[in-house]
Scaffold this active site. Structure first.
Site, PDB file in Angstrom:
ATOM      1  N   ILE A 421      32.768  48.848  45.071  1.00 52.26           N
ATOM      2  CA  ILE A 421      31.362  48.852  45.494  1.00 52.26           C
ATOM      3  C   ILE A 421      30.887  50.246  45.893  1.00 52.26           C
ATOM      4  O   ILE A 421      29.700  50.497  46.043  1.00 52.26           O
ATOM      5  CB  ILE A 421      31.159  47.823  46.619  1.00 52.26           C
ATOM      6  CG1 ILE A 421      31.573  46.429  46.137  1.00 52.26           C
ATOM      7  CG2 ILE A 421      29.728  47.766  47.099  1.00 52.26           C
ATOM      8  CD1 ILE A 421      30.880  45.956  44.868  1.00 52.26           C
ATOM      9  N   CYS A 506      26.302  49.340  68.088  1.00 47.06           N
ATOM     10  CA  CYS A 506      24.916  49.776  68.144  1.00 47.06           C
ATOM     11  C   CYS A 506      24.583  50.545  66.877  1.00 47.06           C
ATOM     12  O   CYS A 506      25.464  51.113  66.243  1.00 47.06           O
ATOM     13  CB  CYS A 506      24.707  50.704  69.335  1.00 47.06           C
ATOM     14  SG  CYS A 506      25.124  49.931  70.890  1.00 47.06           S
ATOM     15  N   HIS A 631      24.024  46.176  44.285  1.00 46.44           N
ATOM     16  CA  HIS A 631      24.985  45.406  45.091  1.00 46.44           C
ATOM     17  C   HIS A 631      24.259  44.776  46.267  1.00 46.44           C
ATOM     18  O   HIS A 631      23.451  45.413  46.931  1.00 46.44           O
ATOM     19  CB  HIS A 631      26.097  46.329  45.594  1.00 46.44           C
ATOM     20  CG  HIS A 631      26.899  45.722  46.695  1.00 46.44           C
ATOM     21  ND1 HIS A 631      27.753  44.665  46.474  1.00 46.44           N
ATOM     22  CD2 HIS A 631      26.953  45.974  48.017  1.00 46.44           C
ATOM     23  CE1 HIS A 631      28.309  44.317  47.626  1.00 46.44           C
ATOM     24  NE2 HIS A 631      27.830  45.092  48.572  1.00 46.44           N
ATOM     25  N   CYS A 633      25.337  42.195  49.512  1.00 44.62           N
ATOM     26  CA  CYS A 633      26.351  41.341  50.120  1.00 44.62           C
ATOM     27  C   CYS A 633      25.647  40.338  51.028  1.00 44.62           C
ATOM     28  O   CYS A 633      24.474  40.488  51.339  1.00 44.62           O
ATOM     29  CB  CYS A 633      27.375  42.156  50.875  1.00 44.62           C
ATOM     30  SG  CYS A 633      26.768  43.666  51.584  1.00 44.62           S
ATOM     31  N   HIS A 684      36.401  42.571  54.607  1.00 45.02           N
ATOM     32  CA  HIS A 684      36.343  42.611  56.065  1.00 45.02           C
ATOM     33  C   HIS A 684      37.643  42.162  56.705  1.00 45.02           C
ATOM     34  O   HIS A 684      37.804  42.247  57.912  1.00 45.02           O
ATOM     35  CB  HIS A 684      35.164  41.774  56.561  1.00 45.02           C
ATOM     36  CG  HIS A 684      33.875  42.280  56.005  1.00 45.02           C
ATOM     37  ND1 HIS A 684      33.358  41.824  54.814  1.00 45.02           N
ATOM     38  CD2 HIS A 684      33.036  43.256  56.429  1.00 45.02           C
ATOM     39  CE1 HIS A 684      32.247  42.484  54.546  1.00 45.02           C
ATOM     40  NE2 HIS A 684      32.030  43.358  55.499  1.00 45.02           N
ATOM     41  N   CYS A 716      32.541  44.114  48.964  1.00 43.63           N
ATOM     42  CA  CYS A 716      31.690  45.134  49.596  1.00 43.63           C
ATOM     43  C   CYS A 716      32.453  46.456  49.576  1.00 43.63           C
ATOM     44  O   CYS A 716      33.533  46.550  49.004  1.00 43.63           O
ATOM     45  CB  CYS A 716      31.317  44.712  51.019  1.00 43.63           C
ATOM     46  SG  CYS A 716      29.929  45.655  51.696  1.00 43.63           S
TER      47      CYS A 716
HETATM   48  N1  GLN Z   1      27.907  51.453  48.427  1.00 44.89           N
HETATM   49  C1  GLN Z   1      28.032  50.974  49.766  1.00 44.89           C
HETATM   50  C2  GLN Z   1      29.511  50.998  50.165  1.00 44.89           C
HETATM   51  O1  GLN Z   1      30.334  50.791  49.315  1.00 44.89           O
HETATM   52  C3  GLN Z   1      27.489  49.571  49.924  1.00 44.89           C
HETATM   53  C4  GLN Z   1      27.589  49.063  51.332  1.00 44.89           C
HETATM   54  C5  GLN Z   1      26.900  47.744  51.599  1.00 44.89           C
HETATM   55  O2  GLN Z   1      26.579  46.997  50.739  1.00 44.89           O
HETATM   56  N2  GLN Z   1      26.661  47.409  52.824  1.00 44.89           N
HETATM   57  O3  GLN Z   1      29.827  51.174  51.323  1.00 44.89           O
HETATM   58 ZN    ZN Z   2      28.083  45.143  50.597  1.00 43.95          ZN
END
Ligand code: GLN
Ligand code: ZN
Length: 753
Positions: A421, A506, A631, A633, A684, A716
């Site tokens: 990503i 934050c 992209h 998410c 994650h 992601c």
């Molecule tokens: N290109 C971004 C990454 O890889 C995309 C992050 C996201 O979608 N929040 O971190």
């Molecule tokens: Zn993402």
């Protein structure tokens, strides 16, 4: 009648993020619970004192939180899912928030249309909640010692709480369980001598709101029998169709947001009961700009004509803005002078009330007017940008060829192409390089050399893993919005402008203050470095216009649509420069596009229309040969799929592992024709997914979406992971894609024999 003032909640974390530090200290074991609580009490007390000094008549109490106010109410009400029952106290509270081995945390999701995230309470069917309001009541009593009659406890409505919870039962049945608990709580508050209690019911402004009449009426009818005056508080939008019956509820007062939606029109159309207090949320609690006093006062005077018993208020809790604009001494004065954070907003509320009550405020009003005039001189419209916008033609929003005709001109790849990503691990060393550069401790050349070495390493690793489409890794970026905002004209950055995103996290959103333009290319250098190390295609990597806008504080003098288009034009130029530098693929991330959906469904089409147009403007200039990726998410697409199609991206990569293939299914069922990157594993989690697991995910995907349309990628960016996790995970991902690719080839061969 004299107008009074009220707050609905205050800025969080402390001016210097003291609570964040205390929380992290506590979690790491460096700080004891007493020290943590002492910090918390201290900050809450300071917040009250600040509001007291500003002269606020009704000061919100009990809305400050150690982690999340929805979690607070779930805990106080005793809505504890059975898996946490063996725990207690702070330990249980934080495990519910953050999870622990074998004990998954509550799910986290966005608080209405804000960038704050709350924990979703889980209400089990057999739940027999045993409440404990001790902590809340103690804080109220403490507040009374400081604020006296001004103490205005904030209670989260059972209706909103239930609507936001995960539950299987019937709303009415669940309400019947909770209402006696609320009844007892209100009675205790009454016994403490509290003059009025705020009940926050923001669910009423959503599309769901008007369907809740029965439940809401039951709630307020029952709570009215306690006898303590109840002030029903709504925010984030207007009451819409619910307005006529909500204003008739048996409550002493109703607060409405006059900075969003059409509440003023509703008041004009239906009037407002003369015996009720109208809480007029006229100072925008979700943006950082000063008011234009004349305009706001005119509105207030009109409201006072209808509702003589008026309160002047921020439109919502001030948790959505930072503490104090006066701390931003590095900002140009003309800009700083028109910024309004929590402290300035208190002053605005007080000023408006004084003016409304006939005090002479001409001098203060003139000063604000003057500040806005200086700002206008400081940041005039940019003629080129305005001209470019005025000259836009329909074809600027369109690729020169339709998808079907672009397809064969774009890079040809093996079936089930693999990619990532964009971001790769941001190691402590990478962060240090950026920090040193920012502090001026290393030269630009030294810094760039360090970044380039990371890029080279990242490309080598991706080649070793065997990915088909590579990325440069985003080592030069702390944050996907901040990076671009810093490269563009028109954005400003604060030093202390933090707002809570969730728990101790934050964010410091950029402030969009002027016309946006791109003085020079923003990503071309890093792209070139990456591409120079490989024969494989490297994707150019940009953040989309809607995400840039939604994760910043927008300006208030021109529509959001226009701001998005300005950003889009800057990105369009960047796409062209990337193409000129040899990019055959450009990814434009829009994770915040869905987030920006208005609370009321009837306003979705309008938003989606310009949001999708902004994306099309950013990408429409790309050659047919250039493959545009996007992209998103955490997005569900079921209800907005036709707008996703209208983005006209060639490849859309999605989150698909945590949703159990739901996202992919929605897309496939809707007949989406373009390519989809199946986000096959959850970035994650530190766990390395097995080949088998990924195969499983891919097989399910292929049952719904043809192989020609399928890409394979994580769900992601990988920036929060460690290399030790990323490398084996991606290797397994590539192995799974290859294995499946071969299987498919075999079946194809068999079929053709
Ligand atoms: N290109 C971004 C990454 O890889 C995309 C992050 C996201 O979608 N929040 O971190
Ligand atoms: Zn993402």
């Amino acid at each position: 009648m004299t107008a009074q003032t009220m707050t609905l909640g205050y800025a969080r974390m402390g001016k210097r993020r003291e609570l964040k530090k205390a929380l992290e200290g506590f979690w790491s074991g460096a700080l004891g619970s007493e020290a943590l609580l002492a910090t918390f009490w201290d900050l809450e007390t300071q917040a009250w004192q600040t509001q007291l000094q500003a002269g606020i008549d009704y000061i919100a109490v009990g809305e400050q939180t150690l982690y999340d106010h929805v979690l607070d109410w779930a805990t106080w009400l005793g809505l504890i899912p059975s898996r946490f029952r063996g725990l207690s106290g702070l330990d249980r509270y934080f495990v519910m928030a953050r999870g622990r081995e074998g004990l998954p945390a509550l799910e986290m999701t966005k608080w209405f249309d804000t960038n704050y995230h709350y924990l979703v309470p889980e209400i089990e069917p057999e739940a027999d909640p045993s409440p404990n309001f001790g902590d809340f009541l103690e804080r109220v009593r403490w507040a009374q010692g400081i604020l006296g009659e001004r103490t205005s406890p904030v209670v989260l409505s059972p209706v909103t709480l239930l609507c936001l919870s995960q539950r299987s039962g019937d709303l009415r049945a669940d309400l019947e369980k909770l209402l006696p608990l609320y009844w007892d709580l209100l009675q205790e508050l009454q016994q403490l001598g509290i003059p009025e209690v705020q009940i926050h019911d923001p669910i009423l402004v959503t599309s769901q709101g008007s369907g809740l009449q029965e439940a809401v009426e039951m709630t307020y009818r029952q709570l009215a029998t306690v006898g303590i005056p109840v002030h029903l508080v709504t925010y984030f939008d207007d009451l819409g169709e619910a307005y006529p019956w909500v204003v008739q509820l048996p409550v002493a007062g109703i607060s409405l947001d006059f900075t969003r939606g059409h509440n003023l029109d509703l008041v004009r159309t239906y009037g407002f009961p003369a015996d009720k207090i109208l809480g007029a949320g006229v100072v925008d609690a979700r943006n950082v700009w000063k008011i234009q006093p004349e305009a706001v006062l005119a509105g207030l005077q009109e409201l006072q004509g209808v509702a003589p018993n008026l309160r002047v208020q921020p439109s919502a809790s001030l948790q959505f803005v930072p503490h104090d604009a006066a701390l931003e001494t590095q900002l140009p004065e003309p800009l700083r002078n028109v910024l309004s954070f929590a402290e300035q907003k208190l002053a605005e509320v007080a000023l408006l009330a004084r003016a409304l009550n006939g005090e002479d405020t001409a001098a203060q009003q003139a000063e604000i007017r003057q500040q806005w005039q200086s700002f206008a001189q400081f940041s005039p419209p940019n003629p080129q940008v305005r001209q470019a916008l005025a000259n836009l033609k329909l074809q600027d929003f369109e690729r020169s060829l339709p998808y079907e005709q672009r397809l064969s001109r774009q890079v040809q790849l093996p079936p089930l192409p693999t990619t990532t990503i964009g971001s790769f691990p941001q190691t402590p060393e990478v962060r240090q390089w950026r920090a040193k550069y920012k502090r001026g401790e290393v030269s630009q050349a030294e810094y760039e050399a360090a970044i380039d070495a990371e890029i080279a390493k990242c490309i080598r690793i991706q080649e070793e893993i065997g990915l088909d489409v590579l990325v440069h890794g985003e080592f030069e970026r702390t944050d996907m919005v901040e990076y671009f905002a810093q490269k563009l004209e028109g954005f400003a950055f604060t030093e202390h402008g933090w707002v809570q995103s969730y728990g101790s996290r934050c964010v410091r959103p950029p402030i969009l203050y002027g016309d946006v333009f791109r003085p020079q290319p923003m990503t071309v250098r890093e792209f070139q470095v990456a591409q120079s190390h490989t024969q494989k295609p490297v994707k150019g990597m940009l953040t989309g216009p809607v995400t840039m806008l939604n994760w910043s504080f927008p300006r208030v003098d021109i529509p959001r649509r226009e701001q998005a288009f300005q950003i889009a034009l800057a990105l369009r130029a960047e796409v062209a420069d990337l193409e000129a530098a040899g990019a055959v693929m450009v990814q434009v991330d829009e994770p915040a596009l869905r987030e920006g959906l208005p609370l009321k469904k009837e306003r979705w089409p309008e938003y989606l229309s310009w949001a999708v147009d902004a994306f099309r403007l950013a990408t429409g200039g790309a050659k047919p040969e250039t493959q545009i990726h996007t992209h998103m998410c955490y997005s569900e697409f079921g209800d907005i799929i036709e707008h996703i199609e209208r983005l006209d991206a060639d490849v859309l990569s999605i989150e698909n592992s945590r949703s159990n293939n739901k996202t992919l299914l929605q897309i496939a069922q809707a007949g989406y024709r373009h390519q989809v990157g199946n986000g096959v594993y959850d970035v994650h989690s530190p766990a390395v997914p097995s080949v088998e697991q990924i195969l499983q995910q891919l097989r399910t995907g292929l049952a719904h979406l043809p192989v020609e349309q399928t890409w394979v990628n994580p769900d992601c960016g990988l920036k929060t992971r460690r290399w030790e996790e990323v490398i084996p995970a991606l290797k397994n991902m590539v192995a799974a894609a290859h294995q499946l690719g071969e299987e498919l080839l075999e079946t194809q061969l068999e079929g053709s024999l």
